[in-house]
Scaffold this motif. Structure first.
Motif, PDB file in Angstrom:
ATOM      1  N   ARG A 176      -7.097   9.248  21.304  1.00  0.00           N
ATOM      2  CA  ARG A 176      -7.753   9.020  20.012  1.00  0.00           C
ATOM      3  C   ARG A 176      -6.741   9.381  18.929  1.00  0.00           C
ATOM      4  N   PHE A 177      -6.356   8.371  18.174  1.00  0.00           N
ATOM      5  CA  PHE A 177      -5.372   8.574  17.122  1.00  0.00           C
ATOM      6  C   PHE A 177      -5.920   8.072  15.800  1.00  0.00           C
ATOM      7  N   LYS A 178      -5.576   8.778  14.726  1.00  0.00           N
ATOM      8  CA  LYS A 178      -5.925   8.324  13.378  1.00  0.00           C
ATOM      9  C   LYS A 178      -4.812   7.381  12.926  1.00  0.00           C
ATOM     10  N   VAL A 179      -5.215   6.177  12.515  1.00  0.00           N
ATOM     11  CA  VAL A 179      -4.241   5.202  12.046  1.00  0.00           C
ATOM     12  C   VAL A 179      -4.600   4.823  10.613  1.00  0.00           C
ATOM     13  N   LYS A 180      -3.562   4.726   9.763  1.00  0.00           N
ATOM     14  CA  LYS A 180      -3.771   4.327   8.371  1.00  0.00           C
ATOM     15  C   LYS A 180      -3.679   2.810   8.264  1.00  0.00           C
ATOM     16  N   PHE A 181      -4.627   2.252   7.511  1.00  0.00           N
ATOM     17  CA  PHE A 181      -4.672   0.815   7.269  1.00  0.00           C
ATOM     18  C   PHE A 181      -4.567   0.565   5.764  1.00  0.00           C
ATOM     19  N   ARG A 182      -4.013  -0.600   5.396  1.00  0.00           N
ATOM     20  CA  ARG A 182      -3.947  -1.018   4.000  1.00  0.00           C
ATOM     21  C   ARG A 182      -4.274  -2.505   3.931  1.00  0.00           C
ATOM     22  N   CYS A 183      -5.149  -2.849   2.983  1.00  0.00           N
ATOM     23  CA  CYS A 183      -5.514  -4.253   2.795  1.00  0.00           C
ATOM     24  C   CYS A 183      -4.454  -4.917   1.927  1.00  0.00           C
ATOM     25  N   PRO A 184      -3.806  -5.984   2.409  1.00  0.00           N
ATOM     26  CA  PRO A 184      -2.776  -6.654   1.618  1.00  0.00           C
ATOM     27  C   PRO A 184      -3.360  -7.443   0.437  1.00  0.00           C
ATOM     28  N   VAL A 185      -4.669  -7.639   0.428  1.00  0.00           N
ATOM     29  CA  VAL A 185      -5.296  -8.411  -0.649  1.00  0.00           C
ATOM     30  C   VAL A 185      -5.623  -7.507  -1.832  1.00  0.00           C
ATOM     31  N   CYS A 186      -6.376  -6.429  -1.576  1.00  0.00           N
ATOM     32  CA  CYS A 186      -6.827  -5.556  -2.681  1.00  0.00           C
ATOM     33  C   CYS A 186      -6.095  -4.224  -2.734  1.00  0.00           C
ATOM     34  N   GLY A 187      -5.330  -3.879  -1.690  1.00  0.00           N
ATOM     35  CA  GLY A 187      -4.575  -2.638  -1.675  1.00  0.00           C
ATOM     36  C   GLY A 187      -5.360  -1.424  -1.208  1.00  0.00           C
ATOM     37  N   ARG A 188      -6.621  -1.589  -0.866  1.00  0.00           N
ATOM     38  CA  ARG A 188      -7.441  -0.466  -0.405  1.00  0.00           C
ATOM     39  C   ARG A 188      -6.833   0.118   0.866  1.00  0.00           C
ATOM     40  N   LEU A 212      -7.063   3.610  19.816  1.00  0.00           N
ATOM     41  CA  LEU A 212      -6.693   4.061  21.161  1.00  0.00           C
ATOM     42  C   LEU A 212      -5.199   4.280  21.321  1.00  0.00           C
ATOM     43  N   VAL A 213      -4.411   3.623  20.488  1.00  0.00           N
ATOM     44  CA  VAL A 213      -2.961   3.755  20.610  1.00  0.00           C
ATOM     45  C   VAL A 213      -2.389   4.335  19.320  1.00  0.00           C
ATOM     46  N   GLU A 214      -1.309   5.058  19.479  1.00  0.00           N
ATOM     47  CA  GLU A 214      -0.672   5.693  18.325  1.00  0.00           C
ATOM     48  C   GLU A 214       0.188   4.670  17.596  1.00  0.00           C
ATOM     49  N   VAL A 215       0.049   4.644  16.282  1.00  0.00           N
ATOM     50  CA  VAL A 215       0.852   3.746  15.446  1.00  0.00           C
ATOM     51  C   VAL A 215       1.464   4.595  14.354  1.00  0.00           C
ATOM     52  N   SER A 216       2.795   4.502  14.201  1.00  0.00           N
ATOM     53  CA  SER A 216       3.463   5.358  13.222  1.00  0.00           C
ATOM     54  C   SER A 216       3.438   4.768  11.813  1.00  0.00           C
ATOM     55  N   ASP A 217       3.401   3.460  11.687  1.00  0.00           N
ATOM     56  CA  ASP A 217       3.408   2.816  10.367  1.00  0.00           C
ATOM     57  C   ASP A 217       1.983   2.514   9.912  1.00  0.00           C
ATOM     58  N   VAL A 218       1.861   2.214   8.608  1.00  0.00           N
ATOM     59  CA  VAL A 218       0.579   1.771   8.058  1.00  0.00           C
ATOM     60  C   VAL A 218       0.359   0.336   8.535  1.00  0.00           C
ATOM     61  N   VAL A 219      -0.838   0.064   9.007  1.00  0.00           N
ATOM     62  CA  VAL A 219      -1.175  -1.267   9.513  1.00  0.00           C
ATOM     63  C   VAL A 219      -1.800  -2.078   8.386  1.00  0.00           C
ATOM     64  N   GLU A 220      -1.270  -3.263   8.162  1.00  0.00           N
ATOM     65  CA  GLU A 220      -1.858  -4.131   7.147  1.00  0.00           C
ATOM     66  C   GLU A 220      -2.949  -4.975   7.791  1.00  0.00           C
ATOM     67  N   GLU A 221      -4.128  -4.869   7.206  1.00  0.00           N
ATOM     68  CA  GLU A 221      -5.277  -5.603   7.717  1.00  0.00           C
ATOM     69  C   GLU A 221      -6.217  -5.890   6.548  1.00  0.00           C
ATOM     70  N   VAL A 222      -6.703  -7.101   6.475  1.00  0.00           N
ATOM     71  CA  VAL A 222      -7.615  -7.458   5.396  1.00  0.00           C
ATOM     72  C   VAL A 222      -8.917  -6.692   5.596  1.00  0.00           C
ATOM     73  N   CYS A 223      -9.364  -6.000   4.543  1.00  0.00           N
ATOM     74  CA  CYS A 223     -10.566  -5.175   4.641  1.00  0.00           C
ATOM     75  C   CYS A 223     -11.827  -6.053   4.672  1.00  0.00           C
ATOM     76  N   ASN A 224     -12.909  -5.456   5.087  1.00  0.00           N
ATOM     77  CA  ASN A 224     -14.178  -6.190   5.206  1.00  0.00           C
ATOM     78  C   ASN A 224     -14.625  -6.789   3.877  1.00  0.00           C
ATOM     79  N   SER A 225     -14.398  -6.084   2.778  1.00  0.00           N
ATOM     80  CA  SER A 225     -14.804  -6.600   1.462  1.00  0.00           C
ATOM     81  C   SER A 225     -14.067  -7.889   1.141  1.00  0.00           C
ATOM     82  N   CYS A 226     -12.763  -7.893   1.361  1.00  0.00           N
ATOM     83  CA  CYS A 226     -11.969  -9.090   1.056  1.00  0.00           C
ATOM     84  C   CYS A 226     -12.306 -10.235   2.007  1.00  0.00           C
ATOM     85  N   VAL A 227     -12.566  -9.913   3.269  1.00  0.00           N
ATOM     86  CA  VAL A 227     -12.970 -10.945   4.228  1.00  0.00           C
ATOM     87  C   VAL A 227     -14.282 -11.567   3.772  1.00  0.00           C
ATOM     88  N   SER A 228     -15.249 -10.712   3.364  1.00  0.00           N
ATOM     89  CA  SER A 228     -16.549 -11.210   2.913  1.00  0.00           C
ATOM     90  C   SER A 228     -16.399 -12.077   1.683  1.00  0.00           C
TER      91      SER A 228
END
Length: 141
Positions: free
Chosen positions: A99-111, A118-134
């Motif tokens: 169990r790892f805490k991973v930081k995410f950033r939305c490339p659309v709104c910056g949130r 389940l896996v360790e990630v050292s960098d911030v992961v860019e992923e479109v947030c639910n608000s922007c997807v909606s």
């Protein structure tokens, strides 16, 4: 496979009352406690089978009074157990899992937000947030 309507001697458009009346009449006639003919038990079982097929609507070829109760509820999920199972599966392939805490950033709104993964990630992961997807989905719908 026999036609349950023929077994009961009724038409396919028979009412519930006609179905039950035919069943009771034949069941009394062929019940093994009443009818001592060696074939009576077999005939009685066939009558019960036919009645259940029509009554419960079990057979799609023989529609009866079908009452369907679909359960669309979502079963309870033990998230900890899922994490444990998935971690073991990933580790079997040589991937460090847990169990790892991973930081995410939305490339659309910056949130930015954090999620357990389940896996360790050292960098911030860019992923479109639910608000922007909606918003995108509703705008294009």
């Amino acid at each position: 496979m026999k036609d349950p309507y023929e077994v009961l001697g009724i038409p396919r458009n028979a009412s519930r009352e006609e179905i039950e009346e035919a069943f009771r009449k034949l069941a009394r006639k062929y019940h093994p406690d009443i009818n001592k003919d060696p074939e009576a038990r077999k005939k009685f079982e066939e009558i019960v089978w036919a009645y259940n097929q029509i009554k419960d609507g079990k057979s799609p070829e023989f529609p009866g009074f079908l009452e369907v109760d679909f359960d669309f509820s979502v079963p309870e999920v033990d998230v900890e157990k899922v994490y444990d199972i998935m971690s073991k599966a990933l580790e079997a392939f040589g991937i460090k899992a847990g169990r790892f805490k991973v930081k995410f950033r939305c490339p659309v709104c910056g949130r930015e937000w954090e999620e357990d993964t389940l896996v360790e990630v050292s960098d911030v992961v860019e992923e479109v947030c639910n608000s922007c997807v909606s918003k995108t989905f509703l705008k294009n719908a």
